[in-house]
Scaffold this active site. Structure first.
Site, PDB file in Angstrom:
ATOM      1  N   VAL A 105       0.806  -1.222   0.000  1.00  0.00           N
ATOM      2  CA  VAL A 105       0.000   0.000   0.000  1.00  0.00           C
ATOM      3  C   VAL A 105       0.842   1.277   0.000  1.00  0.00           C
ATOM      4  O   VAL A 105       0.340   2.358  -0.269  1.00  0.00           O
ATOM      5  CB  VAL A 105      -0.978   0.014   1.194  1.00  0.00           C
ATOM      6  CG1 VAL A 105      -2.014  -1.098   1.057  1.00  0.00           C
ATOM      7  CG2 VAL A 105      -0.241  -0.104   2.526  1.00  0.00           C
ATOM      8  N   LYS A 106       2.122   1.141   0.370  1.00  0.00           N
ATOM      9  CA  LYS A 106       3.086   2.257   0.348  1.00  0.00           C
ATOM     10  C   LYS A 106       2.530   3.526   0.998  1.00  0.00           C
ATOM     11  O   LYS A 106       2.634   4.620   0.451  1.00  0.00           O
ATOM     12  CB  LYS A 106       3.549   2.538  -1.078  1.00  0.00           C
ATOM     13  CG  LYS A 106       4.305   1.386  -1.721  1.00  0.00           C
ATOM     14  CD  LYS A 106       4.835   1.757  -3.100  1.00  0.00           C
ATOM     15  CE  LYS A 106       5.626   0.611  -3.705  1.00  0.00           C
ATOM     16  NZ  LYS A 106       4.786  -0.530  -4.079  1.00  0.00           N
ATOM     17  N   ARG A 107       1.978   3.375   2.171  1.00  0.00           N
ATOM     18  CA  ARG A 107       1.377   4.513   2.857  1.00  0.00           C
ATOM     19  C   ARG A 107       2.443   5.389   3.515  1.00  0.00           C
ATOM     20  O   ARG A 107       3.480   4.904   3.961  1.00  0.00           O
ATOM     21  CB  ARG A 107       0.377   4.045   3.911  1.00  0.00           C
ATOM     22  CG  ARG A 107      -0.811   3.272   3.368  1.00  0.00           C
ATOM     23  CD  ARG A 107      -1.530   4.015   2.263  1.00  0.00           C
ATOM     24  NE  ARG A 107      -2.823   3.424   1.960  1.00  0.00           N
ATOM     25  CZ  ARG A 107      -3.317   3.302   0.748  1.00  0.00           C
ATOM     26  NH1 ARG A 107      -2.618   3.715  -0.285  1.00  0.00           N
ATOM     27  NH2 ARG A 107      -4.515   2.777   0.540  1.00  0.00           N
TER      28      ARG A 107
END
EC number: 4.1.1.23
Length: 307
Positions: A105-107
């Protein structure tokens, strides 16, 4: 602890291979789309159904071979609520078969917002780990670190990514004499000391691209406790020889992701004569077996040369 479960699964399956579930509707076999559209219509509900059915077929074919799957949320977000349903259904099915599930998700955001991202994924029992963007600094990572410890989850922090233009930012020289990616690595290495499992690795891991083997060697030394999630194998051009620097001397310390190279193996020049679209799962299985053999052989070769 997440990292202990991961290592034990890698040992049990005898492979570091992780399969990325990144379904593109135009590349899903026609027979799956026809069935999905028959059930749900040819709008977003049908597309989401096709994605799930395709993923299920891949999971059924490889779950006994691999320790984990990585699900890239963007391929599902593109189809709104129905896409998210397919995302969660895929995670649930993978978990039901004993797989570790990594939500890609690379938040990354300020601390208050990061709490909500962490609640959405790390506090969700369907997900074992997520990918995190560290660009906003150490305080933006605090909520993830707290939930990693509290819920036994893991994170993989972007350090040196596999894309060609990663150097535009990650390879900028700093006043300290190194590069940005090295400064991020130092931060992650420091944070990783807090949550260390029985095998000496931390549940605070790093994303290190297979397309940068020289940098991977540096980073393996910079982050000795961090398990690496390694993208870039196969479709992005990296080979088994390129990934060996991501591993420790015992052949652990990294999981190697392949998405397109596995799930669309039936379309590749190597497998398309052997497998039809109806056998896409079997083609994926054969690709995982081949990939495992190549990586394990490269690790044996490295150990032999070193001795």
């Amino acid at each position: 602890m997440f990292v202990d479960r991961l290592i034990e699964s890698v040992k049990a399956k005898k492979t570091p291979v992780v399969v990325g579930l990144d379904p593109r509707i135009e590349m899903i076999p026609d027979f799956i789309k026809e069935e999905a559209f028959r059930r749900k219509g040819n709008g977003v509900e049908g597309i989401a159904e096709a994605m799930y059915l395709f993923n299920k077929g891949i999971i059924d074919a490889v779950y006994d071979l691999i320790p984990a799957v990585k699900i890239q949320v963007a391929f599902y977000e593109a189809y709104g609520i129905e896409g998210f349903k397919a995302f969660f259904r895929t995670a649930e099915y993978a978990k039901s078969l004993g797989l570790i599930v990594i939500a890609d998700v690379k938040r990354g955001d300020i601390q208050d917002v990061a709490k909500m991202y962490s609640k959405a994924y790390l506090q969700n029992p369907l997900f074992d780990a997520i990918t995190v963007n560290p660009y906003m600094g150490e305080d933006s990572m605090v909520p993830y670190l707290e939930d990693v410890e509290k819920f036994g989850k893991g994170i993989f922090v972007l350090v040196k990514t596999s894309n060609r233009s990663s150097k535009d930012v990650q390879d900028i020289e700093t006043k300290k004499g190194g590069y940005v990616y090295q400064e991020v690595a130092k931060m992650i290495s420091r944070l990783s000391k807090v949550i260390v499992g029985k095998y000496g690795y931390s549940s605070i891991g790093a994303v290190v691209g297979a397309t940068y083997p020289f940098e991977a060697k540096i980073l393996r030394e910079e982050m000795p406790r961090c398990y690496f999630l390694v993208p870039g194998y196969g479709a992005q051009g990296a080979t088994a020889e390129d990934v060996v620097n991501c591993f420790d001397e015992e052949g652990y310390g990294a999981i190697i992701n392949s998405s397109r190279g596995v799930i669309y193996a039936y379309r590749s020049d190597f497998w398309k004569e052997a497998y039809s679209e109806y056998e896409y799962g079997q083609a994926a299985r054969e690709e995982v077996i081949l990939m495992t053999g190549m990586i394990n052989n490269a690790l044996v070769k490295r150990k032999y040369i070193a001795s």
